[in-house]
Enzyme design. Structure first.
Site, PDB file in Angstrom:
ATOM      1  N   HIS A   1      -6.766  10.389  -2.129  1.00 45.96           N
ATOM      2  CA  HIS A   1      -6.058  10.262  -0.849  1.00 45.96           C
ATOM      3  C   HIS A   1      -6.789  10.946   0.299  1.00 45.96           C
ATOM      4  O   HIS A   1      -6.840  10.421   1.417  1.00 45.96           O
ATOM      5  CB  HIS A   1      -4.643  10.842  -1.001  1.00 45.96           C
ATOM      6  CG  HIS A   1      -3.664  10.293  -0.032  1.00 45.96           C
ATOM      7  ND1 HIS A   1      -2.334  10.110  -0.331  1.00 45.96           N
ATOM      8  CD2 HIS A   1      -3.796   9.868   1.250  1.00 45.96           C
ATOM      9  CE1 HIS A   1      -1.710   9.597   0.717  1.00 45.96           C
ATOM     10  NE2 HIS A   1      -2.577   9.451   1.695  1.00 45.96           N
TER      11      HIS A   1
ATOM     12  N   LYS B   1      -2.221   6.472  -4.526  1.00 48.70           N
ATOM     13  CA  LYS B   1      -3.245   7.468  -4.164  1.00 48.70           C
ATOM     14  C   LYS B   1      -2.986   8.800  -4.844  1.00 48.70           C
ATOM     15  O   LYS B   1      -1.829   9.218  -4.974  1.00 48.70           O
ATOM     16  CB  LYS B   1      -3.273   7.653  -2.636  1.00 48.70           C
ATOM     17  CG  LYS B   1      -3.363   6.322  -1.886  1.00 48.70           C
ATOM     18  CD  LYS B   1      -3.493   6.466  -0.394  1.00 48.70           C
ATOM     19  CE  LYS B   1      -3.356   5.106   0.281  1.00 48.70           C
ATOM     20  NZ  LYS B   1      -1.980   4.741   0.651  1.00 48.70           N
TER      21      LYS B   1
ATOM     22  N   ASP C   1       0.844  -1.196   0.000  1.00 49.87           N
ATOM     23  CA  ASP C   1       0.000   0.000   0.000  1.00 49.87           C
ATOM     24  C   ASP C   1       0.882   1.249   0.000  1.00 49.87           C
ATOM     25  O   ASP C   1       1.570   1.525   0.982  1.00 49.87           O
ATOM     26  CB  ASP C   1      -0.905   0.018   1.226  1.00 49.87           C
ATOM     27  CG  ASP C   1      -1.820   1.232   1.195  1.00 49.87           C
ATOM     28  OD1 ASP C   1      -2.888   1.118   0.565  1.00 49.87           O
ATOM     29  OD2 ASP C   1      -1.454   2.290   1.742  1.00 49.87           O
TER      30      ASP C   1
ATOM     31  N   TYR D   1       4.073   9.654  -0.607  1.00 49.01           N
ATOM     32  CA  TYR D   1       5.064   9.032   0.278  1.00 49.01           C
ATOM     33  C   TYR D   1       6.485   9.170  -0.289  1.00 49.01           C
ATOM     34  O   TYR D   1       7.459   8.890   0.393  1.00 49.01           O
ATOM     35  CB  TYR D   1       4.748   7.540   0.516  1.00 49.01           C
ATOM     36  CG  TYR D   1       3.383   7.248   1.101  1.00 49.01           C
ATOM     37  CD1 TYR D   1       2.618   8.240   1.701  1.00 49.01           C
ATOM     38  CD2 TYR D   1       2.846   5.961   1.049  1.00 49.01           C
ATOM     39  CE1 TYR D   1       1.357   7.959   2.220  1.00 49.01           C
ATOM     40  CE2 TYR D   1       1.592   5.674   1.568  1.00 49.01           C
ATOM     41  CZ  TYR D   1       0.849   6.681   2.144  1.00 49.01           C
ATOM     42  OH  TYR D   1      -0.390   6.386   2.644  1.00 49.01           O
TER      43      TYR D   1
END
Ligand code: A2P
Length: 360
Positions: A141, A108, A78, A83
């Site tokens: 997100h 996302k 995930d 990130y």
């Protein structure tokens, strides 16, 4: 002796064999009724119940964590554009030798890319970084749109009405770039606000914070009634609360009774609640440990559920203030017009406890 691991069904046996000596799941006698290894989404795709979460997994460490996870039997990673580690995740996947079509990848759409013309380029960037032609699951997100190119400046229209963004996600499904689409951090009013539109594809999942401190039983119930799968992020309480979670007397008692670790108790509890669970770790032994889930006896499961839902909830994560939002993202005072659902335009938040829902 029977162990019930969650994982791709065909790899369960080999995952067992690969367990290092002294691995934390110490192999007590358990009955054969095990937890689901996958959930089936409306598309018919089967999503693995346990994933490696890579939020806060830094560059230089996330790749090793992904490789360790794939070796241990995980088939679900995930991630997200924001990130900033998608390149390393993609490289680790290729290095692992596990074929792309055997691994579930989630990414996302970040808040600055909600404008319809920005959605596909944002996905393309993630695809390019991950080195893949498609993503299994693509999520909005946050139910918050920032103005294009701005420094977290709210776009009130696209926040109040996510349908134009969603329609672009639907197009990505039709183009084959994305297999399933969903949302993240949506409360019930925001979900209803989106699904009141004539959707071609309904959100398949809603990824939200779920842990002992913020178990969201009302959202979970609503999701089950509406055929929406929840995914639990920060399932151990994130780095802020993990220590406290694993030291809870209720959790320790169950761990001792079943001869498993406190983390395995919590991760198993999540799957037993019927959610996908996304524990994050960059520590090899923990990555292996976290994949070994077992069905808790009903009595122990119920005890833990009761303990988790009997205190005022506390969120680990609430960026409303740091984003200078003029409302709380988890409450429904952000200009969302909630369609009537039999109680005359209810405008309340997702949780009965919402007044106590503060950031940790
Ligand atoms: P680390 O990555 O250094 O191993 P969450 O999944 O709720 O976001 O929690 C992530 C935090 O919990 C990280 O700090 C991670 O540390 C830690 N963690 C993950 N798995 C375990 C475990 N099995 N035992 C103890 N701490 C863990």
């Amino acid at each position: 002796m029977y162990l019930s691991f969650v994982g791709v069904r065909t790899v369960v046996r080999s995952a067992k064999l690969r367990l290092p000596v002294g691995a934390p799941c110490r192999g007590v006698q358990r009955n054969l009724s095990s937890l689901p290894s996958h959930y089936t989404l409306p598309s018919g795709d089967k999503i693995p119940a346990v994933a490696l979460g890579v939020w806060q997994a830094g560059k230089g460490e996330v790749g090793e964590a992904v490789k360790t996870a794939l070796k241990a039997g995980y088939r679900h990673i995930d991630g997200a554009w924001v990130y900033r580690n998608e390149e390393e995740v993609g490289q680790a996947l290729r290095d692992s030798g596990v074929p792309r079509d055997q691994v579930w990848l989630t990414s996302k759409l970040w808040n600055t890319f909600h404008a319809p013309e920005d959605v596909e380029p944002a996905l393309d960037e993630s695809l390019q970084k991950l080195g893949t032609e498609y993503i299994d699951l693509y999520l909005i997100h946050w139910p918050i749109a920032f103005k294009k190119g701005s420094n977290n400046e709210l776009d009130p229209e696209l926040t109040a009405n996510p349908y134009p963004t969603w329609q672009k996600l639907e197009e990505l499904v039709d183009k084959g770039k994305v297999r399933n689409i969903g949302v993240s951090n949506f409360n019930i009013p925001r979900l209803r606000n989106l699904t009141a539109n004539p959707l071609k594809y309904k959100p398949a999942v809603n990824q939200v914070e779920l842990n002992y401190w913020n178990p969201q039983p009302e959202l979970l119930q609503w999701a089950k009634e509406n055929n929406l799968l929840l995914e639990a992020y920060s399932p151990l309480g994130s780095n802020k609360q993990v220590k406290e979670t694993l030291q809870l007397p209720e959790v320790k008692a169950i761990a001792e009774a079943l001869n498993i670790t406190p983390a395995q108790v919590i991760i198993s509890w999540h799957v037993q609640r019927g959610t996908v669970v996304l524990p994050k770790s960059v520590t090899p032994s923990r990555v292996v440990e976290n994949f070994q889930v077992v069905k808790l006896p009903d009595e122990l499961f119920n005890k833990l559920e009761k303990a988790a839902t009997s205190h005022p909830p506390q969120r680990v994560l609430n960026p409303s203030k740091s984003w200078n939002l003029p409302f709380d993202v988890f409450d429904d005072d952000g200009g969302v017009t909630v369609p009537d659902e039999g109680n005359n335009g209810e405008r309340s938040g997702a949780q009965g406890w919402r007044s106590g829902a503060t950031a940790v």
